[in-house]
Motif scaffolding. Structure first.
Motif, short mmCIF file in Angstrom:
data_model
loop_
_atom_site.label_atom_id
_atom_site.label_comp_id
_atom_site.label_asym_id
_atom_site.label_seq_id
_atom_site.Cartn_x
_atom_site.Cartn_y
_atom_site.Cartn_z
N ALA A 183 0.83 -1.21 0.00
CA ALA A 183 0.00 0.00 0.00
C ALA A 183 0.86 1.25 0.00
N ALA A 184 1.90 1.24 0.84
CA ALA A 184 2.79 2.40 0.94
C ALA A 184 3.50 2.68 -0.38
N LEU A 185 4.01 1.64 -1.01
CA LEU A 185 4.73 1.81 -2.27
C LEU A 185 3.78 2.27 -3.37
N ALA A 186 2.57 1.71 -3.39
CA ALA A 186 1.59 2.10 -4.40
C ALA A 186 1.16 3.55 -4.22
N ALA A 187 0.84 3.94 -2.98
CA ALA A 187 0.42 5.31 -2.71
C ALA A 187 1.53 6.30 -3.07
N ALA A 188 2.76 5.96 -2.70
CA ALA A 188 3.88 6.85 -2.99
C ALA A 188 4.14 6.96 -4.50
N SER A 189 3.84 5.90 -5.24
CA SER A 189 4.04 5.97 -6.69
C SER A 189 3.17 7.07 -7.30
N LEU A 190 2.01 7.31 -6.71
CA LEU A 190 1.13 8.38 -7.18
C LEU A 190 1.71 9.75 -6.86
N VAL A 191 2.38 9.86 -5.71
CA VAL A 191 2.98 11.13 -5.30
C VAL A 191 4.04 11.58 -6.30
N TRP A 208 -5.27 0.46 -2.81
CA TRP A 208 -4.21 1.37 -3.27
C TRP A 208 -3.64 0.94 -4.62
N LEU A 209 -3.52 -0.36 -4.82
CA LEU A 209 -3.03 -0.82 -6.12
C LEU A 209 -4.05 -0.55 -7.22
N HIS A 210 -5.32 -0.67 -6.90
CA HIS A 210 -6.38 -0.31 -7.85
C HIS A 210 -6.24 1.15 -8.25
N LYS A 211 -6.00 2.00 -7.26
CA LYS A 211 -5.89 3.44 -7.51
C LYS A 211 -4.60 3.77 -8.27
N TRP A 254 -2.47 2.27 12.73
CA TRP A 254 -1.43 1.43 12.16
C TRP A 254 -1.83 -0.05 12.14
N ASP A 255 -2.78 -0.46 12.99
CA ASP A 255 -3.15 -1.87 13.05
C ASP A 255 -4.36 -2.19 12.18
N ASN A 256 -5.37 -1.35 12.21
CA ASN A 256 -6.62 -1.66 11.52
C ASN A 256 -6.89 -0.66 10.40
N LYS A 257 -6.99 -1.16 9.18
CA LYS A 257 -7.12 -0.30 7.99
C LYS A 257 -8.52 -0.35 7.36
N HIS A 258 -9.45 -1.08 7.97
CA HIS A 258 -10.76 -1.24 7.33
C HIS A 258 -11.43 0.10 6.99
N VAL A 259 -11.43 1.02 7.96
CA VAL A 259 -12.10 2.30 7.73
C VAL A 259 -11.43 3.07 6.60
N GLY A 260 -10.10 3.08 6.60
CA GLY A 260 -9.39 3.77 5.54
C GLY A 260 -9.70 3.19 4.17
N ALA A 261 -9.78 1.87 4.09
CA ALA A 261 -10.10 1.22 2.82
C ALA A 261 -11.51 1.60 2.37
N ARG A 262 -12.45 1.67 3.32
CA ARG A 262 -13.82 2.04 2.96
C ARG A 262 -13.90 3.45 2.39
N ILE A 263 -13.20 4.39 3.04
CA ILE A 263 -13.20 5.77 2.56
C ILE A 263 -12.54 5.86 1.19
N LEU A 264 -11.39 5.20 1.04
CA LEU A 264 -10.67 5.25 -0.23
C LEU A 264 -11.49 4.65 -1.36
N LEU A 265 -12.13 3.52 -1.10
CA LEU A 265 -12.93 2.87 -2.14
C LEU A 265 -14.23 3.62 -2.41
N SER A 266 -14.71 4.36 -1.43
CA SER A 266 -15.91 5.16 -1.67
C SER A 266 -15.64 6.22 -2.73
N LYS A 267 -14.39 6.69 -2.81
CA LYS A 267 -14.05 7.69 -3.83
C LYS A 267 -14.24 7.10 -5.23
N ALA A 268 -13.87 5.83 -5.39
CA ALA A 268 -14.02 5.19 -6.70
C ALA A 268 -15.47 5.21 -7.13
N PHE A 269 -16.37 5.07 -6.17
CA PHE A 269 -17.80 5.13 -6.49
C PHE A 269 -18.27 6.57 -6.65
N LEU A 270 -17.96 7.42 -5.67
CA LEU A 270 -18.49 8.78 -5.65
C LEU A 270 -17.92 9.65 -6.77
#
Length: 504
Positions: free
Chosen positions: A196-204, A262-265, A294-310
């Motif tokens: 996820a970190a490498l994928a996100a940074a690739s966008l930066v 993140w890889l989808h994005k 740092w332990d639980n990413k579910h909420v972050g994934a939901r927000i990120l994937l909601s952008k793909a829809f919205l």
């Protein structure tokens, strides 16, 4: 346009709202929000806080420091890291107040710094370059840690031995043990977070350093494939090294969903969208956990994937808008807040949840505004404006609008923590004391009431307790220890607020 005294007072009141007003039915569009002159009445210098929140990362650097290093009381450290396994692991970040490099929180820090820049980097102006340098310091290290196929070096240093010492990183003489995961000792959560970190940074870096961006994306693809193929909880196989420091309590499913998102994005490869569509429910997309860190990413994934829809109108991800809305509605009960109004999730380093939640609020508000959508909680409407206001309230509390009248960011405001739980900050610098400070000799300083001699500017500490109390005791690492994953999401929120109030 002129305003009456009543109008001015009303606008001021908007910034000091209580939770009881959070669900009133007034709606303000994003365009109106940016046009309103209340930006003059910012109670904090968000631009200054943004500068300091990024500067903090220079104080956490490991390795050979560059000529433009601004935190000058720090010097080179960990220059032989990785030699125990004949691999170059020099660089990266110390996670908090100790001298260990933990790959799991470092990767999450990198993902969140990158997300901050992806969403709000266009507002950062002069600080964008510094933010990107902070990301690159991490990604250069993560590339080293993933240089061998189906292997990730996930830790440098023996945490138990390190914690038995109180010494500067420049002096450390504890074992620099190298810990790795591979197909025989898997660690899906840390591998997927690294992807996820490498994928996100690739966008930066996509527009400014195409070659580096492609390298990051290619490595993210291979690391995620490794994470998905060889599944296992890293804190089971590596328990004696990573627990109780960064044990994984949420399982690895959240990281697989997060990494795939993140890889989808980053790659726009339809295989990741199919992966999410097929595996989303199995990976816990609709679970009720609402703590993001740092332990639980579910909420972050939901927000990120909601952008793909919205925003991108990916209809197959429509459910993620509902999952994200559930998170927003979970923030409403007053029982989750201190009497002073701070979101309180747990006693251990609570401020990490404040900064991560605030970032999600302003980010989701951005997505909702773009799509002209709102959140419905029961019979009440929650507008993007309300999300931004709640985020501002949390950031303002952190910066000093609290019962202690204390900023929880070191170096910001007239009153801030003086005795943070941080070895390098608490001990004399190399410049003032060039002689080695032995392993246990520093504990006399750790236990003292003297202020730290080196100001770790921008460091955000764990924060107050459930009753808004903060003792400023160096020994209380729950309250007084800063960490990279506290600061990383705050960077995005501060950039948004500084821009909104005309400071950038």
């Amino acid at each position: 346009m002129t305003f009456s005294v009543f109008s001015t007072l009303f606008l001021l009141a908007l910034f000091h709202f209580t939770l009881s007003s959070f669900l009133d039915n007034a709606t303000v569009s994003a365009a109106q929000f940016h046009r309103q002159p209340h930006r003059r009445y910012a109670s904090h210098n968000y631009k200054d806080a943004l500068t300091k929140s990024i500067l903090y990362f220079e104080g956490q650097r490991s390795g050979k420091l560059p000529p433009n290093q601004r935190v000058t009381w720090r010097k080179d450290s960990g220059l032989s890291d990785g030699s125990a396994m004949n691999v170059d692991l020099v660089g990266g970040y110390y996670d908090a107040g100790d001298n260990v490099k933990f790959g799991f929180p470092m990767a999450f820090t990198t993902t969140m710094l990158s997300w901050s820049v992806i969403e709000f980097g266009g507002l950062m102006k002069s600080e964008l370059l510094n933010a990107k340098e902070a990301i690159r310091w991490a990604t250069d290290y993560l590339l080293k840690a993933t240089v061998h196929p189906d292997t990730i070096y996930v830790q440098v240093g023996d945490a138990n031995k390190d914690h038995a010492c109180w010494e500067r990183p420049e002096d450390m003489d504890t074992l620099r043990t190298v810990v790795k995961i591979d197909k025989y000792n898997p660690g899906t959560e840390v591998a997927a977070e690294t992807a996820a970190a490498l994928a996100a940074a690739s966008l930066v870096f996509r527009r400014t350093d195409r070659t580096y961006s492609k390298l990051l994306a290619a490595r993210a693809i291979s690391v995620f494939a490794f994470a998905n193929k060889y599944r296992g909880v890293y804190s089971s196989t590596l328990r004696k090294w990573v627990c109780p420091f960064y044990c994984d309590f949420s399982g690895y499913e959240d990281e697989l969903l997060w990494g795939a998102a993140w890889l989808h994005k980053a790659t726009r490869n339809p295989m990741y969208l199919r992966y999410i569509q097929v595996n989303g429910q199995t990976l816990g997309a609709n679970e009720g956990d609402n703590t993001f860190g740092w332990d639980n990413k579910h909420v972050g994934a939901r927000i990120l994937l909601s952008k793909a829809f919205l925003v991108q109108k990916v209809q197959s991800l429509q459910d993620y808008k509902g999952h994200a809305d559930n998170f927003i509605c979970s923030l409403i009960p007053q029982s989750q807040y201190t009497p002073g109004g701070l979101l309180f999730k747990m006693a251990d380093t609570n401020m990490q949840y404040v900064t991560s939640t605030s970032f999600l609020l302003v980010t989701y508000a951005k997505y909702l505004t773009n799509a002209k959508k709102v959140v419905t909680c029961g019979g009440s409407i929650v507008t993007p404006k309300k999300l931004r206001t709640l985020a501002k309230q949390q950031v303002d509390y952190l910066l000093g609008d609290n019962p202690m009248k204390m900023s929880y960011m070191v170096g910001y405001g007239p009153r801030y923590p003086q005795r943070i739980h941080h070895r390098g900050s608490s001990l004399p610098s190399i410049a003032s004391h060039p002689f080695k400070i032995q392993c246990t000799a520093g504990f006399s300083v750790m236990k003292s009431q003297s202020p730290n001699p080196n100001i770790l500017i921008g460091a955000v500490v764990g924060g107050p307790d459930r009753r808004d109390r903060f003792l400023d005791q160096r020994s209380d690492y729950f309250q007084s220890e800063p960490a990279t994953y506290i600061n990383a999401p705050l960077v995005g929120s501060l950039a948004y607020l500084a821009h909104s109030f005309g400071q950038l």
